[in-house]
Design a protein around this motif. Structure first.
Motif, PDB file in Angstrom:
ATOM      1  N   LEU A  29       0.834  -1.202   0.000  1.00  0.00           N
ATOM      2  CA  LEU A  29       0.000   0.000   0.000  1.00  0.00           C
ATOM      3  C   LEU A  29       0.872   1.257   0.000  1.00  0.00           C
ATOM      4  N   TYR A  30       1.892   1.263   0.830  1.00  0.00           N
ATOM      5  CA  TYR A  30       2.805   2.407   0.906  1.00  0.00           C
ATOM      6  C   TYR A  30       3.504   2.627  -0.439  1.00  0.00           C
ATOM      7  N   VAL A  31       4.036   1.572  -1.020  1.00  0.00           N
ATOM      8  CA  VAL A  31       4.715   1.689  -2.312  1.00  0.00           C
ATOM      9  C   VAL A  31       3.740   2.183  -3.376  1.00  0.00           C
ATOM     10  N   ASP A  39       6.545   9.562  -6.657  1.00  0.00           N
ATOM     11  CA  ASP A  39       7.845   9.365  -6.018  1.00  0.00           C
ATOM     12  C   ASP A  39       8.333   7.942  -6.299  1.00  0.00           C
ATOM     13  N   HIS A  40       8.684   7.701  -7.551  1.00  0.00           N
ATOM     14  CA  HIS A  40       9.119   6.368  -7.974  1.00  0.00           C
ATOM     15  C   HIS A  40      10.457   5.982  -7.335  1.00  0.00           C
ATOM     16  N   ALA A  41      11.316   6.974  -7.090  1.00  0.00           N
ATOM     17  CA  ALA A  41      12.614   6.680  -6.473  1.00  0.00           C
ATOM     18  C   ALA A  41      12.429   6.123  -5.067  1.00  0.00           C
ATOM     19  N   ALA A  42      11.554   6.739  -4.275  1.00  0.00           N
ATOM     20  CA  ALA A  42      11.300   6.241  -2.924  1.00  0.00           C
ATOM     21  C   ALA A  42      10.603   4.884  -2.974  1.00  0.00           C
ATOM     22  N   ALA A  43       9.712   4.708  -3.940  1.00  0.00           N
ATOM     23  CA  ALA A  43       9.024   3.416  -4.097  1.00  0.00           C
ATOM     24  C   ALA A  43      10.037   2.326  -4.436  1.00  0.00           C
ATOM     25  N   GLU A  44      10.971   2.644  -5.315  1.00  0.00           N
ATOM     26  CA  GLU A  44      12.007   1.673  -5.682  1.00  0.00           C
ATOM     27  C   GLU A  44      12.865   1.328  -4.468  1.00  0.00           C
ATOM     28  N   ARG A  49      14.540  -2.605  -0.523  1.00  0.00           N
ATOM     29  CA  ARG A  49      14.859  -2.880   0.880  1.00  0.00           C
ATOM     30  C   ARG A  49      14.015  -4.061   1.383  1.00  0.00           C
ATOM     31  N   ALA A  50      12.735  -4.039   1.071  1.00  0.00           N
ATOM     32  CA  ALA A  50      11.837  -5.105   1.530  1.00  0.00           C
ATOM     33  C   ALA A  50      12.152  -6.435   0.856  1.00  0.00           C
ATOM     34  N   LEU A  51      12.449  -6.392  -0.435  1.00  0.00           N
ATOM     35  CA  LEU A  51      12.691  -7.631  -1.175  1.00  0.00           C
ATOM     36  C   LEU A  51      14.005  -8.302  -0.794  1.00  0.00           C
ATOM     37  N   LEU A  65       6.437  -1.786 -12.552  1.00  0.00           N
ATOM     38  CA  LEU A  65       5.630  -0.639 -12.980  1.00  0.00           C
ATOM     39  C   LEU A  65       6.300   0.703 -12.665  1.00  0.00           C
ATOM     40  N   LEU A  66       7.414   0.663 -11.943  1.00  0.00           N
ATOM     41  CA  LEU A  66       8.093   1.904 -11.570  1.00  0.00           C
ATOM     42  C   LEU A  66       8.693   2.582 -12.792  1.00  0.00           C
ATOM     43  N   GLN A  67       8.569   3.885 -12.831  1.00  0.00           N
ATOM     44  CA  GLN A  67       9.139   4.682 -13.918  1.00  0.00           C
ATOM     45  C   GLN A  67      10.378   5.399 -13.384  1.00  0.00           C
ATOM     46  N   THR A  68      11.531   4.826 -13.658  1.00  0.00           N
ATOM     47  CA  THR A  68      12.785   5.439 -13.221  1.00  0.00           C
ATOM     48  C   THR A  68      13.611   5.807 -14.447  1.00  0.00           C
ATOM     49  N   ASP A  69      14.697   6.491 -14.198  1.00  0.00           N
ATOM     50  CA  ASP A  69      15.600   6.873 -15.289  1.00  0.00           C
ATOM     51  C   ASP A  69      16.643   5.798 -15.564  1.00  0.00           C
TER      52      ASP A  69
END
Length: 175
Positions: A29-31, A39-44, A49-51, A65-69
């Motif tokens: 939920l947080y991610v 805030d894809h960077a924080a989600a990543e 960290r969790a994984l 689904l994260l959109q990062t550079d």
């Protein structure tokens, strides 16, 4: 504004007990909220960290689904997980999506097809259909789209259907 809510979300997360922060559903939920706020960077960071502590296929799905550079870095990270989770359908969909971001069409197809073989899902069928349209295979794509739609609408009630194809098209017209 979305950006204005990011500190509040971060503060709320920090206020949680360590036990709640480790709860898989709470973490997902947080991610998800981080992604919604852009805030894809924080989600990543939170996902990785969790994984490293515990495998969560749904969190891996979100990772795809994260959109990062740096999709190539994400792809490399996710491919590293394959050794321990070679037939995880969510990991394979994640890998397919990351390959699409890197324009690795054949590799994306291989991952999506592997996911499909591991577990047929409407989502995987849709990804295969979308990719195959782009690769110039509309008939195969249509078959995947049909199967995916049938899976997503599995709860339709039993009703009468025509015994054969309706050739008289005026029967299909609305009054």
């Amino acid at each position: 504004r979305v950006a204005d809510r990011a500190p509040a979300l971060h503060d709320a997360w920090q206020a949680l007990t360590p036990e709640l922060k480790q709860d898989e559903a709470m973490l997902r939920l947080y991610v998800g909220r981080l992604v919604e706020q852009g805030d894809h960077a924080a989600a990543e960071k939170s996902s990785l960290r969790a994984l490293t502590k515990r495998w969560d296929a749904q969190l891996v799905r979100q990772f795809g689904l994260l959109q990062t550079d740096h999709a190539a870095k994400q792809l490399s990270q996710a491919e590293g997980w394959l050794q321990e989770h070679p037939e995880d359908p969510q990991l394979l969909v994640c890998l397919g999506r990351l390959c699409l971001r890197e324009e690795l069409w054949g590799k994306a197809r291989d991952y999506f097809e592997s996911s499909y073989r591991a577990q047929v899902s409407a989502e995987t069928c849709a990804e295969l259909g979308r990719l195959l349209i782009g690769l110039g295979e509309p008939k195969v794509a249509a078959a995947y789209y049909r199967e995916g739609l049938a899976l997503s609408e599995a709860q339709l009630p039993e009703l009468s259907m025509p015994d054969k194809v309706v050739s008289n098209h005026h029967l299909l017209e609305r009054d």
